[in-house]
Design a protein around this motif. Structure first.
Motif, PDB file in Angstrom:
ATOM      1  N   ILE A 128      11.365  73.464 -83.155  1.00  0.00           N
ATOM      2  CA  ILE A 128      11.607  73.284 -81.122  1.00  0.00           C
ATOM      3  C   ILE A 128      10.757  71.223 -81.703  1.00  0.00           C
ATOM      4  CG2 ILE A 128      10.050  75.219 -80.255  1.00  0.00           C
ATOM      5  CD1 ILE A 128       7.273  74.638 -80.758  1.00  0.00           C
ATOM      6  N   CYS A 129      10.251  71.547 -82.702  1.00  0.00           N
ATOM      7  CA  CYS A 129       9.983  70.142 -82.633  1.00  0.00           C
ATOM      8  C   CYS A 129      10.908  68.718 -82.697  1.00  0.00           C
ATOM      9  CB  CYS A 129       8.912  69.800 -83.806  1.00  0.00           C
ATOM     10  SG  CYS A 129       7.335  69.876 -84.151  1.00  0.00           S
ATOM     11  N   ALA A 130      11.960  68.957 -83.790  1.00  0.00           N
ATOM     12  CA  ALA A 130      13.764  68.288 -83.832  1.00  0.00           C
ATOM     13  C   ALA A 130      14.342  68.146 -82.389  1.00  0.00           C
ATOM     14  CB  ALA A 130      14.796  69.786 -85.022  1.00  0.00           C
ATOM     15  N   GLN A 131      13.276  69.189 -81.669  1.00  0.00           N
ATOM     16  CA  GLN A 131      14.302  69.093 -80.269  1.00  0.00           C
ATOM     17  C   GLN A 131      13.929  67.562 -79.720  1.00  0.00           C
ATOM     18  OE1 GLN A 131      16.363  71.048 -79.538  1.00  0.00           O
ATOM     19  NE2 GLN A 131      15.924  71.860 -81.474  1.00  0.00           N
ATOM     20  N   TYR A 132      12.416  67.240 -80.430  1.00  0.00           N
ATOM     21  CA  TYR A 132      12.117  65.589 -79.604  1.00  0.00           C
ATOM     22  C   TYR A 132      11.702  64.458 -80.799  1.00  0.00           C
ATOM     23  CZ  TYR A 132      10.479  68.318 -76.027  1.00  0.00           C
ATOM     24  OH  TYR A 132      10.373  69.522 -74.828  1.00  0.00           O
ATOM     25  N   PHE A 133      12.060  65.103 -82.153  1.00  0.00           N
ATOM     26  CA  PHE A 133      12.391  63.816 -83.028  1.00  0.00           C
ATOM     27  C   PHE A 133      12.780  64.781 -84.496  1.00  0.00           C
ATOM     28  CE2 PHE A 133       8.449  65.917 -82.998  1.00  0.00           C
ATOM     29  CZ  PHE A 133       7.423  65.936 -84.417  1.00  0.00           C
ATOM     30  N   ASP A 134      13.299  64.003 -85.014  1.00  0.00           N
ATOM     31  CA  ASP A 134      14.290  64.234 -85.987  1.00  0.00           C
ATOM     32  C   ASP A 134      12.942  64.337 -87.360  1.00  0.00           C
ATOM     33  OD1 ASP A 134      16.273  63.610 -85.239  1.00  0.00           O
ATOM     34  OD2 ASP A 134      16.223  62.180 -85.210  1.00  0.00           O
ATOM     35  N   ALA A 160      15.667  80.886 -84.547  1.00  0.00           N
ATOM     36  CA  ALA A 160      15.656  79.201 -84.419  1.00  0.00           C
ATOM     37  C   ALA A 160      17.141  79.095 -85.293  1.00  0.00           C
ATOM     38  CB  ALA A 160      14.390  78.478 -84.894  1.00  0.00           C
ATOM     39  N   TRP A 161      17.007  80.070 -86.548  1.00  0.00           N
ATOM     40  CA  TRP A 161      18.064  79.929 -87.020  1.00  0.00           C
ATOM     41  C   TRP A 161      19.405  80.763 -86.306  1.00  0.00           C
ATOM     42  CZ3 TRP A 161      15.324  82.614 -92.208  1.00  0.00           C
ATOM     43  CH2 TRP A 161      14.837  81.673 -92.447  1.00  0.00           C
ATOM     44  N   TYR A 162      19.479  80.716 -85.860  1.00  0.00           N
ATOM     45  CA  TYR A 162      20.511  82.385 -85.325  1.00  0.00           C
ATOM     46  C   TYR A 162      21.051  82.148 -84.222  1.00  0.00           C
ATOM     47  CZ  TYR A 162      20.141  83.482 -90.645  1.00  0.00           C
ATOM     48  OH  TYR A 162      20.247  83.642 -91.689  1.00  0.00           O
ATOM     49  N   SER A 163      19.738  81.952 -83.573  1.00  0.00           N
ATOM     50  CA  SER A 163      20.062  81.791 -81.400  1.00  0.00           C
ATOM     51  C   SER A 163      18.923  81.388 -80.744  1.00  0.00           C
ATOM     52  CB  SER A 163      19.344  83.706 -81.478  1.00  0.00           C
ATOM     53  OG  SER A 163      19.618  83.671 -79.321  1.00  0.00           O
ATOM     54  N   PRO A 164      19.658  80.033 -81.202  1.00  0.00           N
ATOM     55  CA  PRO A 164      18.430  78.648 -80.819  1.00  0.00           C
ATOM     56  C   PRO A 164      18.135  78.564 -79.223  1.00  0.00           C
ATOM     57  CG  PRO A 164      20.092  77.728 -81.803  1.00  0.00           C
ATOM     58  CD  PRO A 164      20.044  79.054 -82.342  1.00  0.00           C
ATOM     59  N   LYS A 165      19.226  78.526 -78.713  1.00  0.00           N
ATOM     60  CA  LYS A 165      19.555  79.005 -77.247  1.00  0.00           C
ATOM     61  C   LYS A 165      18.513  79.452 -76.253  1.00  0.00           C
ATOM     62  CE  LYS A 165      24.264  77.558 -76.642  1.00  0.00           C
ATOM     63  NZ  LYS A 165      25.657  77.912 -76.314  1.00  0.00           N
ATOM     64  N   TRP A 166      17.711  80.738 -77.267  1.00  0.00           N
ATOM     65  CA  TRP A 166      17.006  80.781 -76.876  1.00  0.00           C
ATOM     66  C   TRP A 166      15.878  80.282 -76.616  1.00  0.00           C
ATOM     67  CZ3 TRP A 166      11.423  82.546 -78.176  1.00  0.00           C
ATOM     68  CH2 TRP A 166      11.208  83.389 -76.787  1.00  0.00           C
ATOM     69  N   PHE A 167      15.693  79.637 -77.216  1.00  0.00           N
ATOM     70  CA  PHE A 167      14.213  77.812 -77.114  1.00  0.00           C
ATOM     71  C   PHE A 167      14.284  77.731 -75.891  1.00  0.00           C
ATOM     72  CE2 PHE A 167      13.267  79.843 -80.837  1.00  0.00           C
ATOM     73  CZ  PHE A 167      12.286  79.978 -81.432  1.00  0.00           C
ATOM     74  N   LYS A 168      15.506  77.320 -74.811  1.00  0.00           N
ATOM     75  CA  LYS A 168      15.906  76.584 -73.732  1.00  0.00           C
ATOM     76  C   LYS A 168      14.995  76.668 -72.790  1.00  0.00           C
ATOM     77  CE  LYS A 168      19.415  74.030 -71.100  1.00  0.00           C
ATOM     78  NZ  LYS A 168      20.823  74.510 -70.972  1.00  0.00           N
ATOM     79  N   ASN A 169      14.174  75.561 -72.538  1.00  0.00           N
ATOM     80  CA  ASN A 169      13.148  75.558 -71.039  1.00  0.00           C
ATOM     81  C   ASN A 169      12.365  75.945 -71.413  1.00  0.00           C
ATOM     82  OD1 ASN A 169      15.424  74.721 -69.352  1.00  0.00           O
ATOM     83  ND2 ASN A 169      16.540  75.806 -69.061  1.00  0.00           N
ATOM     84  N   ARG A 170      11.550  76.317 -72.041  1.00  0.00           N
ATOM     85  CA  ARG A 170      10.106  76.590 -73.102  1.00  0.00           C
ATOM     86  C   ARG A 170       9.406  75.530 -73.785  1.00  0.00           C
ATOM     87  NH1 ARG A 170      10.680  82.677 -73.223  1.00  0.00           N
ATOM     88  NH2 ARG A 170      13.088  83.937 -72.450  1.00  0.00           N
ATOM     89  N   VAL A 171       9.885  75.332 -73.919  1.00  0.00           N
ATOM     90  CA  VAL A 171       8.863  73.672 -75.085  1.00  0.00           C
ATOM     91  C   VAL A 171       8.893  72.659 -74.275  1.00  0.00           C
ATOM     92  CG1 VAL A 171       9.306  72.965 -76.800  1.00  0.00           C
ATOM     93  CG2 VAL A 171      10.754  74.613 -76.836  1.00  0.00           C
ATOM     94  N   THR A 172       7.680  72.153 -74.876  1.00  0.00           N
ATOM     95  CA  THR A 172       6.492  70.661 -74.178  1.00  0.00           C
ATOM     96  C   THR A 172       6.353  70.506 -74.788  1.00  0.00           C
ATOM     97  OG1 THR A 172       4.439  72.559 -73.450  1.00  0.00           O
ATOM     98  CG2 THR A 172       6.420  71.855 -71.347  1.00  0.00           C
ATOM     99  N   ILE A 173       5.730  69.017 -74.690  1.00  0.00           N
ATOM    100  CA  ILE A 173       4.994  68.053 -75.971  1.00  0.00           C
ATOM    101  C   ILE A 173       4.462  67.250 -75.297  1.00  0.00           C
ATOM    102  CG2 ILE A 173       6.881  66.854 -75.688  1.00  0.00           C
ATOM    103  CD1 ILE A 173       6.846  66.036 -78.570  1.00  0.00           C
ATOM    104  N   GLU A 174       3.276  66.429 -76.114  1.00  0.00           N
ATOM    105  CA  GLU A 174       2.202  66.165 -75.151  1.00  0.00           C
ATOM    106  C   GLU A 174       1.767  65.224 -76.772  1.00  0.00           C
ATOM    107  OE1 GLU A 174      -2.620  66.078 -74.632  1.00  0.00           O
ATOM    108  OE2 GLU A 174      -1.470  67.933 -74.381  1.00  0.00           O
ATOM    109  N   GLY A 175       1.661  64.105 -76.764  1.00  0.00           N
ATOM    110  CA  GLY A 175       2.056  63.104 -77.676  1.00  0.00           C
ATOM    111  C   GLY A 175       3.002  62.561 -78.555  1.00  0.00           C
ATOM    112  N   LEU A 176       4.693  62.885 -77.940  1.00  0.00           N
ATOM    113  CA  LEU A 176       4.969  62.480 -79.037  1.00  0.00           C
ATOM    114  C   LEU A 176       5.281  60.301 -78.989  1.00  0.00           C
ATOM    115  CD1 LEU A 176       7.924  62.635 -79.716  1.00  0.00           C
ATOM    116  CD2 LEU A 176       9.304  61.922 -78.009  1.00  0.00           C
ATOM    117  N   GLU A 177       4.921  59.447 -77.962  1.00  0.00           N
ATOM    118  CA  GLU A 177       4.599  58.797 -78.310  1.00  0.00           C
ATOM    119  C   GLU A 177       3.603  58.064 -79.330  1.00  0.00           C
ATOM    120  OE1 GLU A 177       0.995  59.148 -75.868  1.00  0.00           O
ATOM    121  OE2 GLU A 177       3.179  59.983 -75.740  1.00  0.00           O
TER     122      GLU A 177
END
Length: 311
Positions: free
Chosen positions: A146-152, A101-118
């Protein structure tokens, strides 16, 4: 710089180049190199290190085993041992996930899902701050990323004792979190909530009864912090449960963020009821991925007169 002099979070000081800090600089370069390794190698290293930690850190191992015995009485002795070992492995996997997450964040691309952002966006649309009730997950700052990909998200943090280490971690986290709030800065925390921020806050550890109350946790009384009741009351923010975890094939892992509806009413007129409800939320979250929690902390450390000792 004198020992009494305060360091500004995230600021570099020339004194950090003194020989006493060289070991940390070397370790940081080594960790950065680990972050660019393929996941297959990271996972194998984490498994080896996790097993090593389980075998060598006897006190932490004993605490973990006892915590799992208390919280999961339905598990056999073999299951407790197996899951205790996995806690240490997941902790080490979490270290590599945090490095990614700190040094190679692209590794998480297409690996994250979220439920309940609303549940966050709706509260913020109404001008309310959001206190995200989370846990001390072994995912560490990878969960924040991974949370920061959807909100701050903002985060409440405890400064490191070593000023160089604190500076380095603070700067790494600055790439993830909108704001980092010292755990002693209650005014800052309240101000950010009043401004409508979403702040990750973990009320899941034993800080004694000066800051809490005894409430059931997995059916066993535990010292449970209640500071969030005051924060919510003063800031008019809402409490929203947040949980993130790893799932799927460990060789190709996926990550899921679960955001649940706001806890209503919170705070209520009953301090014990509020503490019990929050503990139950945490229980339900931890049952999803039991070994991805820092069970090596003494969750049942505080035992007032009349309560049986756990450790």
């Amino acid at each position: 710089m004198s020992k009494k002099q305060q360091y500004t979070p995230g600021e570099f000081y020339w004194s950090f180049l003194l020989p006493k800090y060289w070991g940390i600089w070397i370790a940081i370069v080594f960790l950065m190199l680990l972050a660019i390794l393929p996941w297959s190698i990271q996972h194998r290293l984490a498994t080896w290190l996790g097993n090593l930690a389980f075998n060598k850190l006897k006190s932490r191992r004993k605490t973990t085993i006892r915590n799992l015995e208390v919280c999961f009485p339905e598990w056999t002795t073999e299951q407790v041992q197996e899951n205790s070992r996995q806690v240490f492995i997941d902790m080490m996997i979490g270290v590599f996930e945090t490095l990614n997450a700190w040094y190679s964040p692209k590794w998480f691309k297409n690996r994250v899902t979220i439920e309940g952002l609303e549940h966050i966006t709706n509260a913020q649309a109404e001008g309310k701050g959001v206190l995200l009730l989370g846990t001390h997950s072994t995912l560490l700052d990878a969960g924040g990323y991974i949370c920061a990909q959807y909100f701050d998200p903002d985060v409440v943090y405890r400064p490191q004792n070593n000023p160089l280490l604190d500076m380095l971690i603070y700067r790494c986290r600055a790439t993830i979190y909108a704001n980092q709030i010292d755990h002693d800065d209650m005014r800052g925390l309240i101000r950010h909530l009043k401004e409508g921020h979403a702040i990750w806050y973990s009320p899941d550890q034993d800080f004694g009864l000066k800051q809490g109350i005894m409430a059931p946790f997995f059916g066993t009384p535990a010292a449970t912090v209640t500071a969030h009741r005051r924060l919510l009351k003063i800031s008019k923010a809402v409490a929203v449960p947040l949980y993130f975890y790893r799932h799927g094939d460990i060789n190709d892992p996926r990550y899921h963020i679960l955001i649940e509806p706001a806890v209503e009413p919170m705070p209520s007129e009953d301090e014990l009821d509020d503490a019990t409800r929050v503990n139950k939320i945490i229980e339900n979250q931890l049952r999803i991925a039991p070994t991805q929690y820092m069970w090596f902390h003494r969750r049942f450390k505080t035992r007032p007169e009349g309560y049986d000792k756990i450790y």
